[in-house]
Design a protein around this motif. Sequence first.
Motif, PDB file in Angstrom:
ATOM      1  N   SER A 196      59.965 -12.885  14.859  1.00  0.00           N
ATOM      2  CA  SER A 196      60.718 -12.448  13.681  1.00  0.00           C
ATOM      3  C   SER A 196      62.050 -11.822  14.083  1.00  0.00           C
ATOM      4  CB  SER A 196      59.896 -11.491  12.820  1.00  0.00           C
ATOM      5  OG  SER A 196      59.563 -10.335  13.538  1.00  0.00           O
ATOM      6  N   ILE A 197      62.096 -11.185  15.244  1.00  0.00           N
ATOM      7  CA  ILE A 197      63.367 -10.650  15.746  1.00  0.00           C
ATOM      8  C   ILE A 197      64.332 -11.798  16.030  1.00  0.00           C
ATOM      9  CG2 ILE A 197      64.462  -9.450  17.680  1.00  0.00           C
ATOM     10  CD1 ILE A 197      61.892  -7.697  17.801  1.00  0.00           C
ATOM     11  N   LEU A 198      63.836 -12.874  16.636  1.00  0.00           N
ATOM     12  CA  LEU A 198      64.674 -14.046  16.894  1.00  0.00           C
ATOM     13  C   LEU A 198      65.162 -14.666  15.603  1.00  0.00           C
ATOM     14  CD1 LEU A 198      62.793 -15.790  19.853  1.00  0.00           C
ATOM     15  CD2 LEU A 198      64.996 -14.609  19.944  1.00  0.00           C
ATOM     16  N   ALA A 225      55.874 -17.928   9.865  1.00  0.00           N
ATOM     17  CA  ALA A 225      57.331 -17.956  10.012  1.00  0.00           C
ATOM     18  C   ALA A 225      57.903 -19.369   9.878  1.00  0.00           C
ATOM     19  CB  ALA A 225      57.734 -17.358  11.358  1.00  0.00           C
ATOM     20  N   ASN A 226      57.111 -20.377  10.213  1.00  0.00           N
ATOM     21  CA  ASN A 226      57.566 -21.759  10.114  1.00  0.00           C
ATOM     22  C   ASN A 226      57.500 -22.190   8.650  1.00  0.00           C
ATOM     23  OD1 ASN A 226      57.500 -24.654   9.991  1.00  0.00           O
ATOM     24  ND2 ASN A 226      57.032 -24.691  12.165  1.00  0.00           N
ATOM     25  N   THR A 227      58.640 -22.475   8.058  1.00  0.00           N
ATOM     26  CA  THR A 227      58.717 -22.800   6.636  1.00  0.00           C
ATOM     27  C   THR A 227      57.874 -24.016   6.272  1.00  0.00           C
ATOM     28  OG1 THR A 227      60.962 -21.936   6.636  1.00  0.00           O
ATOM     29  CG2 THR A 227      60.310 -23.237   4.742  1.00  0.00           C
ATOM     30  N   MET A 228      57.929 -25.048   7.079  1.00  0.00           N
ATOM     31  CA  MET A 228      57.177 -26.264   6.780  1.00  0.00           C
ATOM     32  C   MET A 228      55.665 -25.987   6.795  1.00  0.00           C
ATOM     33  SD  MET A 228      57.450 -30.005   8.561  1.00  0.00           S
ATOM     34  CE  MET A 228      56.436 -29.680   9.983  1.00  0.00           C
ATOM     35  N   ILE A 229      55.209 -25.244   7.790  1.00  0.00           N
ATOM     36  CA  ILE A 229      53.788 -24.908   7.878  1.00  0.00           C
ATOM     37  C   ILE A 229      53.406 -23.979   6.726  1.00  0.00           C
ATOM     38  CG2 ILE A 229      51.999 -23.833   9.308  1.00  0.00           C
ATOM     39  CD1 ILE A 229      53.046 -26.438  10.480  1.00  0.00           C
ATOM     40  N   ILE A 275      52.429 -17.564  21.454  1.00  0.00           N
ATOM     41  CA  ILE A 275      52.182 -17.559  20.011  1.00  0.00           C
ATOM     42  C   ILE A 275      51.062 -16.579  19.664  1.00  0.00           C
ATOM     43  CG2 ILE A 275      51.268 -18.924  18.088  1.00  0.00           C
ATOM     44  CD1 ILE A 275      52.798 -21.307  19.249  1.00  0.00           C
ATOM     45  N   VAL A 276      49.976 -16.619  20.437  1.00  0.00           N
ATOM     46  CA  VAL A 276      48.852 -15.716  20.164  1.00  0.00           C
ATOM     47  C   VAL A 276      49.265 -14.261  20.394  1.00  0.00           C
ATOM     48  CG1 VAL A 276      46.527 -15.044  20.906  1.00  0.00           C
ATOM     49  CG2 VAL A 276      47.077 -17.460  20.581  1.00  0.00           C
ATOM     50  N   VAL A 277      50.025 -13.999  21.451  1.00  0.00           N
ATOM     51  CA  VAL A 277      50.511 -12.640  21.704  1.00  0.00           C
ATOM     52  C   VAL A 277      51.394 -12.186  20.540  1.00  0.00           C
ATOM     53  CG1 VAL A 277      52.048 -11.256  23.166  1.00  0.00           C
ATOM     54  CG2 VAL A 277      50.303 -12.713  24.208  1.00  0.00           C
ATOM     55  N   ASN A 278      52.278 -13.057  20.072  1.00  0.00           N
ATOM     56  CA  ASN A 278      53.115 -12.721  18.923  1.00  0.00           C
ATOM     57  C   ASN A 278      52.264 -12.396  17.706  1.00  0.00           C
ATOM     58  OD1 ASN A 278      55.890 -12.819  17.494  1.00  0.00           O
ATOM     59  ND2 ASN A 278      54.576 -14.156  16.265  1.00  0.00           N
ATOM     60  N   ASN A 279      51.273 -13.228  17.424  1.00  0.00           N
ATOM     61  CA  ASN A 279      50.409 -12.995  16.267  1.00  0.00           C
ATOM     62  C   ASN A 279      49.631 -11.681  16.411  1.00  0.00           C
ATOM     63  OD1 ASN A 279      51.312 -15.412  15.290  1.00  0.00           O
ATOM     64  ND2 ASN A 279      49.405 -16.520  15.606  1.00  0.00           N
ATOM     65  N   ILE A 297      49.559  -8.461  13.949  1.00  0.00           N
ATOM     66  CA  ILE A 297      48.304  -7.887  13.454  1.00  0.00           C
ATOM     67  C   ILE A 297      48.221  -6.393  13.772  1.00  0.00           C
ATOM     68  CG2 ILE A 297      45.788  -7.893  13.829  1.00  0.00           C
ATOM     69  CD1 ILE A 297      46.056 -10.993  14.102  1.00  0.00           C
ATOM     70  N   LEU A 298      48.688  -6.016  14.959  1.00  0.00           N
ATOM     71  CA  LEU A 298      48.634  -4.610  15.382  1.00  0.00           C
ATOM     72  C   LEU A 298      49.826  -3.796  14.887  1.00  0.00           C
ATOM     73  CD1 LEU A 298      47.338  -5.213  19.013  1.00  0.00           C
ATOM     74  CD2 LEU A 298      46.033  -4.390  17.040  1.00  0.00           C
ATOM     75  N   ASP A 299      50.654  -4.409  14.042  1.00  0.00           N
ATOM     76  CA  ASP A 299      51.796  -3.747  13.399  1.00  0.00           C
ATOM     77  C   ASP A 299      52.898  -3.348  14.380  1.00  0.00           C
ATOM     78  OD1 ASP A 299      53.102  -3.018  11.073  1.00  0.00           O
ATOM     79  OD2 ASP A 299      52.406  -0.951  11.179  1.00  0.00           O
ATOM     80  N   PHE A 300      53.120  -4.190  15.374  1.00  0.00           N
ATOM     81  CA  PHE A 300      54.254  -4.025  16.272  1.00  0.00           C
ATOM     82  C   PHE A 300      55.339  -5.022  15.871  1.00  0.00           C
ATOM     83  CE2 PHE A 300      50.773  -2.422  18.913  1.00  0.00           C
ATOM     84  CZ  PHE A 300      51.318  -1.228  19.351  1.00  0.00           C
ATOM     85  N   ALA A 301      56.513  -4.847  16.410  1.00  0.00           N
ATOM     86  CA  ALA A 301      57.608  -5.782  16.130  1.00  0.00           C
ATOM     87  C   ALA A 301      57.273  -7.144  16.728  1.00  0.00           C
ATOM     88  CB  ALA A 301      58.912  -5.263  16.702  1.00  0.00           C
ATOM     89  N   SER A 302      57.465  -8.170  15.934  1.00  0.00           N
ATOM     90  CA  SER A 302      57.204  -9.534  16.377  1.00  0.00           C
ATOM     91  C   SER A 302      58.447 -10.105  17.046  1.00  0.00           C
ATOM     92  CB  SER A 302      56.826 -10.391  15.174  1.00  0.00           C
ATOM     93  OG  SER A 302      56.989 -11.745  15.462  1.00  0.00           O
TER      94      SER A 302
END
Length: 114
Positions: A108-110, A35-39, A92-96, A100-105
């Motif tokens: 990405s909602i933010l 999600a981070n454009t620079m990264i 961050i790990v929970v978000n990732n 991976i498990l195809d739930f809403a991030s």
Amino acid sequence: MLNFIFDVRYFIAFYVVGDILTTVFAIENGLGFEANTMISKSIEHYGFSILVVIKILFLCLFYLEYIYLEKKHHHLLWNILKYSLSIFGILIVVNNMLVILDFASPISILYSWV
């Protein structure tokens, strides 16, 4: 140095190792994107090894902050910083993992609100 490593063990486990592993897994398997454009641009140009370089640089900056705060005896500020960044790593790990498990991030909602 060993005191620092012990102090930031959760930061290393989640923000450094956990984030790298889950990010690489998600992107390599087509399950998500950075999600981070620079990264994201850095990964496109240099590959996933740039994540390790960025995390090591951040860890070095964190170590310099540790030295400074210890010299000034700002133990409370150091504790706030290390726990805040460790919690950030966990999030961050929970978000990732959600990606991976195809739930809403949540991230990405933010981003969709911005």
